[in-house]
Design a protein around this motif. Structure first.
Motif, PDB file in Angstrom:
ATOM      1  N   ILE A 153      59.958  22.139  -8.620  1.00  0.00           N
ATOM      2  CA  ILE A 153      59.558  20.760  -8.926  1.00  0.00           C
ATOM      3  C   ILE A 153      60.794  19.866  -8.991  1.00  0.00           C
ATOM      4  O   ILE A 153      60.820  18.755  -8.442  1.00  0.00           O
ATOM      5  CB  ILE A 153      58.789  20.721 -10.262  1.00  0.00           C
ATOM      6  N   VAL A 154      61.846  20.394  -9.657  1.00  0.00           N
ATOM      7  CA  VAL A 154      63.081  19.609  -9.764  1.00  0.00           C
ATOM      8  C   VAL A 154      63.629  19.301  -8.380  1.00  0.00           C
ATOM      9  O   VAL A 154      64.012  18.158  -8.076  1.00  0.00           O
ATOM     10  CB  VAL A 154      64.116  20.379 -10.612  1.00  0.00           C
ATOM     11  N   ALA A 155      63.651  20.319  -7.519  1.00  0.00           N
ATOM     12  CA  ALA A 155      64.185  20.122  -6.167  1.00  0.00           C
ATOM     13  C   ALA A 155      63.332  19.121  -5.402  1.00  0.00           C
ATOM     14  O   ALA A 155      63.843  18.260  -4.672  1.00  0.00           O
ATOM     15  CB  ALA A 155      64.241  21.454  -5.424  1.00  0.00           C
ATOM     16  N   VAL A 197      71.709  17.012 -12.681  1.00  0.00           N
ATOM     17  CA  VAL A 197      71.063  17.508 -11.467  1.00  0.00           C
ATOM     18  C   VAL A 197      71.337  16.524 -10.352  1.00  0.00           C
ATOM     19  O   VAL A 197      70.982  15.348 -10.446  1.00  0.00           O
ATOM     20  CB  VAL A 197      69.545  17.658 -11.680  1.00  0.00           C
ATOM     21  N   ASP A 198      71.991  16.996  -9.311  1.00  0.00           N
ATOM     22  CA  ASP A 198      72.055  16.214  -8.086  1.00  0.00           C
ATOM     23  C   ASP A 198      71.404  17.041  -6.977  1.00  0.00           C
ATOM     24  O   ASP A 198      70.863  18.121  -7.230  1.00  0.00           O
ATOM     25  CB  ASP A 198      73.502  15.828  -7.757  1.00  0.00           C
ATOM     26  N   GLY A 199      71.442  16.540  -5.759  1.00  0.00           N
ATOM     27  CA  GLY A 199      70.756  17.230  -4.671  1.00  0.00           C
ATOM     28  C   GLY A 199      71.225  18.669  -4.518  1.00  0.00           C
ATOM     29  O   GLY A 199      70.427  19.604  -4.415  1.00  0.00           O
ATOM     30  N   LEU A 200      72.563  18.827  -4.539  1.00  0.00           N
ATOM     31  CA  LEU A 200      73.134  20.162  -4.358  1.00  0.00           C
ATOM     32  C   LEU A 200      72.638  21.111  -5.444  1.00  0.00           C
ATOM     33  O   LEU A 200      72.131  22.211  -5.157  1.00  0.00           O
ATOM     34  CB  LEU A 200      74.661  20.037  -4.409  1.00  0.00           C
ATOM     35  N   ALA A 201      72.741  20.667  -6.704  1.00  0.00           N
ATOM     36  CA  ALA A 201      72.342  21.539  -7.815  1.00  0.00           C
ATOM     37  C   ALA A 201      70.866  21.898  -7.698  1.00  0.00           C
ATOM     38  O   ALA A 201      70.470  23.051  -7.907  1.00  0.00           O
ATOM     39  CB  ALA A 201      72.629  20.852  -9.145  1.00  0.00           C
ATOM     40  N   ALA A 202      70.041  20.907  -7.349  1.00  0.00           N
ATOM     41  CA  ALA A 202      68.610  21.158  -7.291  1.00  0.00           C
ATOM     42  C   ALA A 202      68.285  22.219  -6.241  1.00  0.00           C
ATOM     43  O   ALA A 202      67.504  23.145  -6.494  1.00  0.00           O
ATOM     44  CB  ALA A 202      67.877  19.858  -6.981  1.00  0.00           C
ATOM     45  N   VAL A 203      68.909  22.091  -5.062  1.00  0.00           N
ATOM     46  CA  VAL A 203      68.593  23.036  -3.982  1.00  0.00           C
ATOM     47  C   VAL A 203      69.101  24.434  -4.330  1.00  0.00           C
ATOM     48  O   VAL A 203      68.378  25.430  -4.171  1.00  0.00           O
ATOM     49  CB  VAL A 203      69.204  22.536  -2.662  1.00  0.00           C
ATOM     50  N   VAL A 204      70.352  24.499  -4.817  1.00  0.00           N
ATOM     51  CA  VAL A 204      70.908  25.816  -5.142  1.00  0.00           C
ATOM     52  C   VAL A 204      70.072  26.472  -6.244  1.00  0.00           C
ATOM     53  O   VAL A 204      69.770  27.672  -6.194  1.00  0.00           O
ATOM     54  CB  VAL A 204      72.387  25.698  -5.551  1.00  0.00           C
ATOM     55  N   ALA A 205      69.663  25.673  -7.242  1.00  0.00           N
ATOM     56  CA  ALA A 205      68.872  26.247  -8.335  1.00  0.00           C
ATOM     57  C   ALA A 205      67.544  26.783  -7.803  1.00  0.00           C
ATOM     58  O   ALA A 205      67.089  27.859  -8.220  1.00  0.00           O
ATOM     59  CB  ALA A 205      68.628  25.183  -9.401  1.00  0.00           C
ATOM     60  N   PHE A 206      66.938  26.067  -6.899  1.00  0.00           N
ATOM     61  CA  PHE A 206      65.675  26.544  -6.341  1.00  0.00           C
ATOM     62  C   PHE A 206      65.887  27.860  -5.592  1.00  0.00           C
ATOM     63  O   PHE A 206      65.099  28.801  -5.718  1.00  0.00           O
ATOM     64  CB  PHE A 206      65.091  25.477  -5.415  1.00  0.00           C
TER      65      PHE A 206
END
Lengths: 104, 621
Positions: free
Chosen positions: B55-57, B87-96
């Protein structure tokens, strides 16, 4: 009366008491020796009370006090000695060495 | 949204705590589901966490921007530690990606470790591991990040040494812990230097205040952080723990290699990228380190006898790719490769786990001919290998190609990074080394991938092989899809689109590498194609004797020093204390002599003492 006589008597009494406490084997006799020492002190107290004409008679009061204490003490002491005899069948002070290190 | 991110960090953590404390006791309560309590504790929090990171991503994709919040401030006297997430784009994608891989690993482990007595603690540590990685990914404070960073080191120790009954496994765990620890010291010092320079632990504040930091401080800080990155991401010279970490159960290898641990190092460089750009010296060091790691590890992978070690060295090599991408300014390409690598390396390890589960051995020489017996594993693993080798249309092709292209551009411009947002120049020779290593590694990767693929699935093999249980093979299929198609998601960004020139060149290298191995294998399908390496083979198999070198220069001197210290403790410290024993004992015996137990003796002593005192007073006054 010169104060020397009662003082010497009390010193003698006290010395006999010390000797009895340190040298007698029978616990009852040790107790009696302790009483002797107390009475030597009493004698001193009475003597100096009279000698100095103390208005409040502090010496006599204190003597009465000592006698009461001594009576209580003898009661306690005899009770202890009785128990000792019941448990160990002797009241020989030399043989009550439970406080020693155990290796002697 | 930031609350969702915080929940995503918290859920697996709570799952881990619950699993550790209550897991086995809950088993009877959950009998009606035919599953045991620990498994629910393992899978459900991680599953919800994956949904949350998704959801975050998605929100981040829908509405890009940086979202951050400080949950608590810890006053330290000077610079407060802001317990915040960002949370930025990078963090969101990596976390997902981390969430998906962790979920796959948890589901797979339910079946893989079905009869494991210590499953409960195992699953709990996976959850804790995942929580720590998410903390690293989302953290907005260097110290908070460091907390996650350290918890990961601890979890890797426990998980690698899961089968501690064998001495080799616990040795591998200790080695992993100690080696990453060397790096962690560097990271901590680097973080402190950076924070002191910028007067804040908060990453966003540090990135804003970069101009105020003296250049020397910045270089020192980034170089120190690189030490930590080399430790965690298994780059030369701190890479030796990763191949040994294969001692852990295979799903753990998938987790460590794909989603957590090793990804953290590269991710931190990307997270602190402006600092590195401001200190190009560190970028150059990163480039050289990455080049050595990727070529060396690819050579080592070519000669390994153990399937998992092949994959382990390939991880070092692929992490080298990412680091090289970061060194030449291709940050998004490197992160893209981090994501695709996460997908296909998790797939490869889990597929290798299925193969090992069936064959009962890690050795390549005992595998072979499994393509008929294990069709699902064969197809999915082939996809994973294709992605690893960089064959189109698998995901690895796109990500790898964008890195190679960026390196090519940088090399052709004499080290000047051609990226509009980045104004930095690395030495020209470094950019050429990076570029040539990338191409060479592409060929080597294709070669070792072909070797492993041929030796596992073709030729003669063991009898009685069968497909893995459905829970395992379904996980493989679920991971094979992203490993195959993830590459196309990069087409939306201009810097990630493949270009004909560099893509063709790298494909030629890939084809050449694969062709050499296939030709060598066709001569005699039973034998190992690596025999053609001749005398170099041993050198490659021992990974250039780096381990032996460390053994000689570090391990043995330390052991000798330890034995000297232990000897000194015994012969000097202990002996001194022990030599006083007889004296003390004799003295004690002497002193206890008067204690005869007769109170009359004591009284006589008291009286004598009193008399003596009186006499002394009389005589002295």
């Amino acid at each position: 009366m010169h104060a020397t006589y009662p003082v010497v008597v009390s010193a003698l009494l006290f010395s006999i008491g010390v000797y009895g406490v340190l040298a007698r084997r029978n616990a009852i006799l040790v107790l009696m020796a302790a009483e002797l020492m107390l009475n030597a002190v009493n004698l001193n107290l009475v003597t100096f009370d009279v000698l100095w004409q103390d208005r409040l008679h502090g010496g006599q009061v204190l003597t009465l006090f000592t006698i009461v204490i001594a009576a209580a003490e003898v009661g306690l002491g005899l009770a202890i000695i009785l128990l000792l005899f019941r448990n160990r069948q002797n009241i020989d002070i030399d043989r009550q060495d439970a406080l020693s290190e155990g290796n002697q | 949204m930031i609350v969702l991110a915080a929940l995503a960090v918290l859920l697996p953590f709570l799952g881990a705590v619950g699993g550790l404390l209550l897991g086995p006791r809950l088993s009877p309560a959950f009998d009606f589901t035919r599953r045991r309590g620990p498994e629910l504790f393992a899978v459900v929090p991680v599953g919800i966490m994956t949904v949350l990171t998704g959801i975050v991503a998605f929100q981040q994709w829908w509405d890009p921007g940086v979202r951050d919040r400080v949950f608590a401030t810890v006053p330290t006297g000077t610079m407060p530690i802001e317990f915040g997430l960002s949370v930025d784009g990078l963090a969101a994608v990596v976390a997902f990606m981390v969430g998906c891989v962790a979920l796959a690993v948890q589901v797979y482990s339910v079946s893989y470790l079905k009869d494991e007595p210590r499953y409960s603690s195992y699953a709990a540590f996976i959850s804790l591991f995942t929580a720590a990685m998410l903390l690293v990914v989302y953290a907005d404070d260097l110290m908070v990040l460091y907390v996650g960073w350290e918890i990961m080191g601890l979890c890797s120790y426990f998980l690698i040494g899961h089968h501690w009954e064998e001495a080799a496994n616990s040795r591998a765990a200790v080695k992993a812990f100690l080696t990453t620890r060397v790096g962690d010291v560097g990271f901590l010092l680097g973080a402190i230097v950076l924070a002191v320079g910028a007067h804040s632990f908060q990453i966003s504040t540090i990135m804003r205040n970069l101009e105020k930091i003296p250049h020397g401080t910045l270089v020192a800080a980034t170089l120190l952080i690189l030490v930590g990155v080399a430790g965690k991401s298994a780059q030369f010279p701190l890479h030796t723990w990763l191949p040994d970490a294969m001692a852990g159960p295979t799903p753990i290898s998938a987790l460590i290699h794909a989603a957590t641990m090793v990804a953290a190092g590269v991710y931190v460089v990307a997270r602190l990228y402006p600092a590195f750009v401001a200190a190009p010296v560190s970028l150059a060091v990163l480039g050289v380190m990455a080049s050595i790691s990727m070529v060396g590890a690819a050579c080592a992978a070519l000669a390994q006898r153990d399937l998992k070690r092949v994959l382990a060295y390939s991880t070092i090599s692929q992490l080298g790719y990412m680091a090289a991408g970061l060194a030449v300014g291709a940050k998004s390409a490197a992160m893209f490769h981090l994501i695709t690598h996460g997908a296909f390396k998790a797939l490869l390890f889990l597929a290798a786990g299925s193969v090992i589960h069936t064959v009962g051995s890690n050795l390549l020489s005992e595998m072979g001919g499994l393509r008929q017996a294990m069709p699902v594993t064969f197809v999915t693993m082939t996809i994973g290998y294709a992605a690893l080798a960089g064959l189109p249309p698998a995901s690895g092709f796109f990500s790898k190609d964008s890195i190679i292209e960026a390196a090519q551009l940088t090399a052709f411009h004499g080290g000047e990074i051609i990226e509009p947002s980045i104004n930095a120049t690395i030495p020209g020779w470094v950019s050429w080394i990076v570029y040539l290593s990338l191409l060479g590694t592409a060929a080597l990767t294709a070669a070792y991938v072909s070797r492993a693929w041929l030796m596992t699935f073709f030729g003669a093999g063991p009898d009685g092989a069968h497909e893995a249980p459905p829970l395992m093979s379904r996980t493989l299929v679920a991971l094979a899809v992203p490993a195959l198609v993830l590459g196309f998601f990069g087409l939306g960004a201009a810097e990630l689109q493949p270009h004909f020139g560099s893509a063709g060149l790298s494909l030629i290298f890939v084809a050449a590498g694969a062709a050499v191995v296939v030709l060598a294998w066709r001569d005699d399908p039973v034998l190992d194609p690596a025999r053609r390496l001749g005398p170099v083979r041993t050198l490659f198999e021992r990974a250039f004797y780096v381990d032996d070198l460390y053994d000689l220069t570090v391990v043995r001197p330390v052991r000798r020093l330890a034995s000297v210290v232990a000897g000194a403790d015994r012969t000097v410290v202990d002996a001194t204390v022990e030599s006083t024993v007889p004296a003390a004992r004799g003295l004690g015996r002497l002193v206890s002599l008067p204690q005869g137990g007769n109170p009359q003796t004591y009284l006589t002593g008291v009286l004598a003492g009193a008399v003596l005192l009186v006499l002394a007073v009389v005589a002295l006054t």
